[in-house]
Design an enzyme around this catalytic site. Structure first.
Site, PDB file in Angstrom:
ATOM      1  N   ARG A 109       0.882  -1.173   0.000  1.00  8.10           N
ATOM      2  CA  ARG A 109       0.000   0.000   0.000  1.00  8.10           C
ATOM      3  C   ARG A 109       0.912   1.213   0.000  1.00  8.10           C
ATOM      4  NH1 ARG A 109      -5.395   1.095   1.734  1.00  8.10           N
ATOM      5  NH2 ARG A 109      -5.682   3.164   2.625  1.00  8.10           N
ATOM      6  N   HIS A 114      -7.011   0.909  -7.130  1.00  9.76           N
ATOM      7  CA  HIS A 114      -7.348   0.229  -5.875  1.00  9.76           C
ATOM      8  C   HIS A 114      -8.102  -1.063  -6.224  1.00  9.76           C
ATOM      9  CE1 HIS A 114      -7.784  -0.402  -1.742  1.00  9.76           C
ATOM     10  NE2 HIS A 114      -8.469   0.669  -1.361  1.00  9.76           N
ATOM     11  N   GLN A 149     -10.173  -3.193  -3.537  1.00  6.15           N
ATOM     12  CA  GLN A 149     -11.458  -2.590  -3.209  1.00  6.15           C
ATOM     13  C   GLN A 149     -12.484  -2.910  -4.287  1.00  6.15           C
ATOM     14  OE1 GLN A 149     -12.500  -0.570  -0.398  1.00  6.15           O
ATOM     15  NE2 GLN A 149     -14.405  -1.198  -1.390  1.00  6.15           N
ATOM     16  N   ASP A 199     -16.744   8.249  -2.429  1.00  6.24           N
ATOM     17  CA  ASP A 199     -15.522   8.130  -1.641  1.00  6.24           C
ATOM     18  C   ASP A 199     -15.290   9.468  -0.947  1.00  6.24           C
ATOM     19  OD1 ASP A 199     -13.142   7.244  -0.562  1.00  6.24           O
ATOM     20  OD2 ASP A 199     -12.018   7.298  -2.434  1.00  6.24           O
ATOM     21  N   CYS A 233     -16.271   3.229   0.134  1.00  7.09           N
ATOM     22  CA  CYS A 233     -15.115   2.384   0.435  1.00  7.09           C
ATOM     23  C   CYS A 233     -14.532   2.659   1.811  1.00  7.09           C
ATOM     24  CB  CYS A 233     -14.054   2.539  -0.648  1.00  7.09           C
ATOM     25  SG  CYS A 233     -13.389   4.203  -0.780  1.00  7.09           S
ATOM     26  N   ARG A 276     -14.044  -7.072   1.835  1.00  7.43           N
ATOM     27  CA  ARG A 276     -12.612  -6.937   1.574  1.00  7.43           C
ATOM     28  C   ARG A 276     -11.875  -8.195   2.023  1.00  7.43           C
ATOM     29  NH1 ARG A 276     -10.241  -1.884   1.164  1.00  7.43           N
ATOM     30  NH2 ARG A 276      -8.349  -3.095   0.783  1.00  7.43           N
TER      31      ARG A 276
END
Length: 319
Positions: free
Chosen positions: A114, A141, A144, A236, A276, A304
């Protein structure tokens, strides 16, 4: 039910996941199928598909869901998670990504990173010698997006032709949603103001690829146009890591794209809200929607774990 013995999909097995654009619709479907099976069988315990596998998790940027979901999924499948931050490594004191990759690749079966710049992920992948998973970059991402697709399949079944409206900042989450939407046949309509739109090349690719499966992708200005007939409204945070110092301007520009009950009422029957996380109730989404009966956000967060565990199983489990 999980097939025994388990057969990893060849599109995923032994390969890195840097962006879902590198993978096939069949590979994505295989990951989603296993994710659903793992979720259904959670109470009975998961099979040890990652037994004797060590996965290194490098977090150069703060994380809640990515870290917890990877660790939980890995350990439930019998593997070991090695969590590292720059403060734990010489990477934080100037060691190169190349040298770090070459060392970790000798000691772990896969590496999750990440980070910020996508090039950092690509550099790690060039030298690791083991599969690398994108835990988040500025540009993509994909983990996700897998959880998003799993959540929508749970709610609506077949994704082909399913309309999803994304509202606000056309960032990495929006980009990855368009990519997974193209691979599963969703119609993704993003409503974004000028200066916040996803890259035109990504939109064009997702539209052409999605059209082959009954979907597509486009960007509009008007949030009301985007949500008409949509089965899910997705947003988001308006102020992400790296946006510090521009908070007031971003809130002003993105205010018309807030998801509230009135906007959800304009969507299709049974529409749900997605986010998310982390969410800032009152900015991009109201508290009432986030915690209300039309929210699928908490299923999305849980997924997730299932989606990433399924990804690693297809990536690393012996065939």
């Amino acid at each position: 039910m999980i097939a025994t013995p388990f057969t990893p999909h060849p599109d995923i097995a032994g390969r890195s996941l840097l962006t879902l654009r590198h993978h096939s619709p069949e590979g994505v479907a295989a990951v989603l199928d296993l994710a659903a099976a793992l979720k259904d069988g959670r109470a009975a315990g998961w099979p040890p598909l990652l037994r004797h596998q060590v996965i290194a998790l490098i977090f150069e940027r703060p994380s809640t869901r990515t870290r917890v979901s990877f660790v939980s999924g890995i350990e439930r499948l019998g593997g070991s998670a090695m969590v590292l931050s720059p403060a734990d490594m010489q990477l934080g004191r100037g060691e190169t990504i190349e040298d770090t990759a070459k060392v970790l690749g000798r000691m772990a079966e896969a590496i999750v990173l990440r980070t910020g710049p996508h090039e950092t992920l690509l550099e790690l992948d060039r030298h690791a010698g083991v599969p690398v998973v994108n835990g988040l970059t500025y540009e993509h991402h994909p983990c996700q997006a897998l959880a998003d697709a799993q959540t929508l399949r749970e709610r609506f079944g077949d994704l082909s032709g399913l309309r999803v409206a994304y509202l606000g900042d056309g960032n990495n989450v929006c980009v990855s949603l368009m990519i997974v939407g193209a691979l599963t046949g969703m119609e993704v309509v993003a409503a974004c103001p000028e200066g916040y739109r996803p890259p035109g090349e990504v939109v064009a690719w997702a539209d052409a690829t999605g059209a082959e499966r009954g979907g597509g992708a486009r960007v509009v200005d008007d949030p009301h146009e985007a949500v008409a007939g949509a089965r899910a409204l997705y947003t988001d945070t308006w102020v992400s890591m790296g946006d510090e110092g521009t908070e007031e301007r971003r809130r002003r520009d993105l205010a018309p794209y807030r998801i509230d009950d009135a906007l959800l009422d304009r969507a299709g029957d049974g529409a749900v809200a997605l986010h998310c996380l982390p969410a800032h109730a009152g900015d991009e989404i109201t508290y009432e929607v986030l915690h209300g009966p039309r929210s699928a956000v908490w299923d999305q967060a849980e997924n997730r774990m299932h989606a990433q565990a399924a990804l690693l199983a297809h990536m690393l489990a012996p065939g």
